[in-house]
Design a protein around this motif. Sequence first.
Motif, PDB file in Angstrom:
ATOM      1  N   PRO A  10    -114.290 -31.227 -35.239  1.00 48.51           N
ATOM      2  CA  PRO A  10    -113.534 -32.358 -34.692  1.00 48.51           C
ATOM      3  C   PRO A  10    -112.697 -33.116 -35.725  1.00 48.51           C
ATOM      4  O   PRO A  10    -111.539 -33.445 -35.467  1.00 48.51           O
ATOM      5  CB  PRO A  10    -114.627 -33.257 -34.100  1.00 48.51           C
ATOM      6  N   ALA A  11    -113.271 -33.406 -36.880  1.00 49.36           N
ATOM      7  CA  ALA A  11    -112.545 -34.193 -37.876  1.00 49.36           C
ATOM      8  C   ALA A  11    -111.314 -33.455 -38.393  1.00 49.36           C
ATOM      9  O   ALA A  11    -110.222 -34.026 -38.483  1.00 49.36           O
ATOM     10  CB  ALA A  11    -113.471 -34.552 -39.041  1.00 49.36           C
ATOM     11  N   LYS A  12    -111.480 -32.174 -38.712  1.00 48.83           N
ATOM     12  CA  LYS A  12    -110.348 -31.394 -39.210  1.00 48.83           C
ATOM     13  C   LYS A  12    -109.321 -31.163 -38.115  1.00 48.83           C
ATOM     14  O   LYS A  12    -108.112 -31.141 -38.361  1.00 48.83           O
ATOM     15  CB  LYS A  12    -110.821 -30.051 -39.765  1.00 48.83           C
ATOM     16  N   ALA A  13    -109.813 -30.997 -36.865  1.00 51.46           N
ATOM     17  CA  ALA A  13    -108.902 -30.828 -35.744  1.00 51.46           C
ATOM     18  C   ALA A  13    -108.033 -32.064 -35.566  1.00 51.46           C
ATOM     19  O   ALA A  13    -106.834 -31.963 -35.267  1.00 51.46           O
ATOM     20  CB  ALA A  13    -109.695 -30.557 -34.467  1.00 51.46           C
ATOM     21  N   LEU A  14    -108.618 -33.230 -35.765  1.00 48.10           N
ATOM     22  CA  LEU A  14    -107.854 -34.470 -35.641  1.00 48.10           C
ATOM     23  C   LEU A  14    -106.749 -34.533 -36.684  1.00 48.10           C
ATOM     24  O   LEU A  14    -105.612 -34.926 -36.382  1.00 48.10           O
ATOM     25  CB  LEU A  14    -108.790 -35.676 -35.791  1.00 48.10           C
ATOM     26  N   VAL A  15    -107.071 -34.140 -37.907  1.00 44.72           N
ATOM     27  CA  VAL A  15    -106.045 -34.103 -38.963  1.00 44.72           C
ATOM     28  C   VAL A  15    -104.920 -33.154 -38.563  1.00 44.72           C
ATOM     29  O   VAL A  15    -103.728 -33.475 -38.693  1.00 44.72           O
ATOM     30  CB  VAL A  15    -106.663 -33.656 -40.304  1.00 44.72           C
ATOM     31  N   GLY A  16    -105.298 -31.981 -38.052  1.00 47.19           N
ATOM     32  CA  GLY A  16    -104.299 -31.017 -37.632  1.00 47.19           C
ATOM     33  C   GLY A  16    -103.426 -31.545 -36.515  1.00 47.19           C
ATOM     34  O   GLY A  16    -102.199 -31.354 -36.523  1.00 47.19           O
ATOM     35  N   LEU A  17    -104.023 -32.209 -35.530  1.00 49.31           N
ATOM     36  CA  LEU A  17    -103.261 -32.746 -34.402  1.00 49.31           C
ATOM     37  C   LEU A  17    -102.290 -33.834 -34.853  1.00 49.31           C
ATOM     38  O   LEU A  17    -101.154 -33.908 -34.361  1.00 49.31           O
ATOM     39  CB  LEU A  17    -104.208 -33.308 -33.347  1.00 49.31           C
ATOM     40  N   VAL A  18    -102.716 -34.673 -35.774  1.00 51.63           N
ATOM     41  CA  VAL A  18    -101.834 -35.719 -36.297  1.00 51.63           C
ATOM     42  C   VAL A  18    -100.635 -35.101 -37.006  1.00 51.63           C
ATOM     43  O   VAL A  18     -99.480 -35.501 -36.802  1.00 51.63           O
ATOM     44  CB  VAL A  18    -102.605 -36.658 -37.245  1.00 51.63           C
ATOM     45  N   LEU A  19    -100.900 -34.097 -37.842  1.00 50.06           N
ATOM     46  CA  LEU A  19     -99.812 -33.435 -38.564  1.00 50.06           C
ATOM     47  C   LEU A  19     -98.864 -32.713 -37.604  1.00 50.06           C
ATOM     48  O   LEU A  19     -97.638 -32.761 -37.769  1.00 50.06           O
ATOM     49  CB  LEU A  19    -100.389 -32.445 -39.570  1.00 50.06           C
ATOM     50  N   LEU A  20     -99.423 -32.050 -36.597  1.00 50.36           N
ATOM     51  CA  LEU A  20     -98.597 -31.376 -35.603  1.00 50.36           C
ATOM     52  C   LEU A  20     -97.714 -32.365 -34.852  1.00 50.36           C
ATOM     53  O   LEU A  20     -96.534 -32.104 -34.595  1.00 50.36           O
ATOM     54  CB  LEU A  20     -99.480 -30.623 -34.605  1.00 50.36           C
ATOM     55  N   LEU A  72     -96.682 -35.357 -35.877  1.00 44.76           N
ATOM     56  CA  LEU A  72     -95.644 -35.869 -36.766  1.00 44.76           C
ATOM     57  C   LEU A  72     -94.530 -34.844 -36.965  1.00 44.76           C
ATOM     58  O   LEU A  72     -93.344 -35.183 -36.927  1.00 44.76           O
ATOM     59  CB  LEU A  72     -96.259 -36.240 -38.117  1.00 44.76           C
ATOM     60  N   ALA A  73     -94.914 -33.589 -37.159  1.00 41.59           N
ATOM     61  CA  ALA A  73     -93.921 -32.532 -37.328  1.00 41.59           C
ATOM     62  C   ALA A  73     -93.064 -32.387 -36.083  1.00 41.59           C
ATOM     63  O   ALA A  73     -91.841 -32.204 -36.161  1.00 41.59           O
ATOM     64  CB  ALA A  73     -94.615 -31.212 -37.657  1.00 41.59           C
ATOM     65  N   GLY A  74     -93.702 -32.471 -34.910  1.00 44.84           N
ATOM     66  CA  GLY A  74     -92.961 -32.371 -33.664  1.00 44.84           C
ATOM     67  C   GLY A  74     -91.976 -33.515 -33.492  1.00 44.84           C
ATOM     68  O   GLY A  74     -90.839 -33.301 -33.053  1.00 44.84           O
ATOM     69  N   LEU A  75     -92.394 -34.725 -33.834  1.00 42.46           N
ATOM     70  CA  LEU A  75     -91.508 -35.887 -33.720  1.00 42.46           C
ATOM     71  C   LEU A  75     -90.309 -35.769 -34.660  1.00 42.46           C
ATOM     72  O   LEU A  75     -89.171 -36.072 -34.286  1.00 42.46           O
ATOM     73  CB  LEU A  75     -92.288 -37.169 -34.016  1.00 42.46           C
ATOM     74  N   ILE A  85     -98.095 -23.185 -39.939  1.00 44.39           N
ATOM     75  CA  ILE A  85     -98.234 -23.461 -41.372  1.00 44.39           C
ATOM     76  C   ILE A  85     -99.176 -24.638 -41.604  1.00 44.39           C
ATOM     77  O   ILE A  85    -100.093 -24.573 -42.441  1.00 44.39           O
ATOM     78  CB  ILE A  85     -96.857 -23.754 -42.000  1.00 44.39           C
ATOM     79  N   LEU A  86     -98.973 -25.717 -40.861  1.00 46.53           N
ATOM     80  CA  LEU A  86     -99.769 -26.928 -41.062  1.00 46.53           C
ATOM     81  C   LEU A  86    -101.248 -26.690 -40.779  1.00 46.53           C
ATOM     82  O   LEU A  86    -102.115 -27.126 -41.541  1.00 46.53           O
ATOM     83  CB  LEU A  86     -99.234 -28.056 -40.179  1.00 46.53           C
ATOM     84  N   ILE A  87    -101.546 -25.986 -39.683  1.00 48.53           N
ATOM     85  CA  ILE A  87    -102.951 -25.737 -39.342  1.00 48.53           C
ATOM     86  C   ILE A  87    -103.612 -24.837 -40.377  1.00 48.53           C
ATOM     87  O   ILE A  87    -104.767 -25.050 -40.769  1.00 48.53           O
ATOM     88  CB  ILE A  87    -103.069 -25.126 -37.940  1.00 48.53           C
ATOM     89  N   LEU A  88    -102.890 -23.831 -40.850  1.00 49.64           N
ATOM     90  CA  LEU A  88    -103.464 -22.952 -41.876  1.00 49.64           C
ATOM     91  C   LEU A  88    -103.703 -23.711 -43.178  1.00 49.64           C
ATOM     92  O   LEU A  88    -104.697 -23.467 -43.876  1.00 49.64           O
ATOM     93  CB  LEU A  88    -102.549 -21.751 -42.117  1.00 49.64           C
ATOM     94  N   LEU A  89    -102.813 -24.636 -43.507  1.00 45.06           N
ATOM     95  CA  LEU A  89    -103.015 -25.443 -44.708  1.00 45.06           C
ATOM     96  C   LEU A  89    -104.229 -26.355 -44.559  1.00 45.06           C
ATOM     97  O   LEU A  89    -105.010 -26.537 -45.504  1.00 45.06           O
ATOM     98  CB  LEU A  89    -101.759 -26.269 -45.006  1.00 45.06           C
TER      99      LEU A  89
END
Length: 261
Positions: free
Chosen positions: A205-215, A217-220, A247-251
């Motif tokens: 959950p914690a890492k997924a949240l980081v990924g969702l936030v980055l996704l 921001l990238a989308g915006l 790329i972001l999720i793999l990072l």
Amino acid sequence: MMPSADILKDVLADLRIAASFVTIVPVASAKPAGEGAIARATWALPVAGLLVGFVGALAYGLASKLGLAPGLAALLALAATALITGALHEDGLADTADGLGGGRTRERKLEIMRDSRIGSYGVCALILSFGLRCSALAAIGNPWAVMLALVSAHAAARAGLPAFMSLVPPARPDGLSARAGSPPGRSVAIAFGLGTLILALALGPAKALVGLVLLSLAGLILARLATRQIGGQTGDILGAFEQTGEILILLVAAAFLHAGG
């Protein structure tokens, strides 16, 4: 026919459309999809992403079994995913980089994006994409962890596509994105829910949240760039969105899974 049978038939049809939309697997019906069918089927894009991710994971696992170094195994995994998708998203990333980076006017940018030739911006974008993804997979190393990273990256990167298509209007009336149509709210919600679930199960959950936030921001950022420069999104923009998300999720996976967290 029972309603439950109708629902199952619709679900299977959507899965086939989604798989044919993002892969070269010949699963689509010979009968042309009806109006709005592609937009409705976008909820299944994360499921199609799972298929692509598993293909990459299989390639990585086989390469590891043969004793190849993580870097070589990672390159083969990326080659496998590019092969099964026909490099569709990589092509979109390259065209987007060339168009947004090389054109001075909206018309010129769209013209460049339609050109099948690749320019210096596109080459640089592809080098960065493959380099970052390959490095992330090699850093993770363990085949099981790589599988989790690949399936979550491919699913989550496609989970945001319906929302992007719904919120950002097509830049031109005759492109792939315009023909696909605007996904309904239900498809947007289901795709997002599936992507989030897969991401949470794979990374926690914690890492997924980081990924969702980055996704997000990238989308915006990409949505703002596309809207300002060409008036909306195209199929190439969607490909760039997918590649950026992958790329972001793999990072994120490399940062946490390789560290044992």
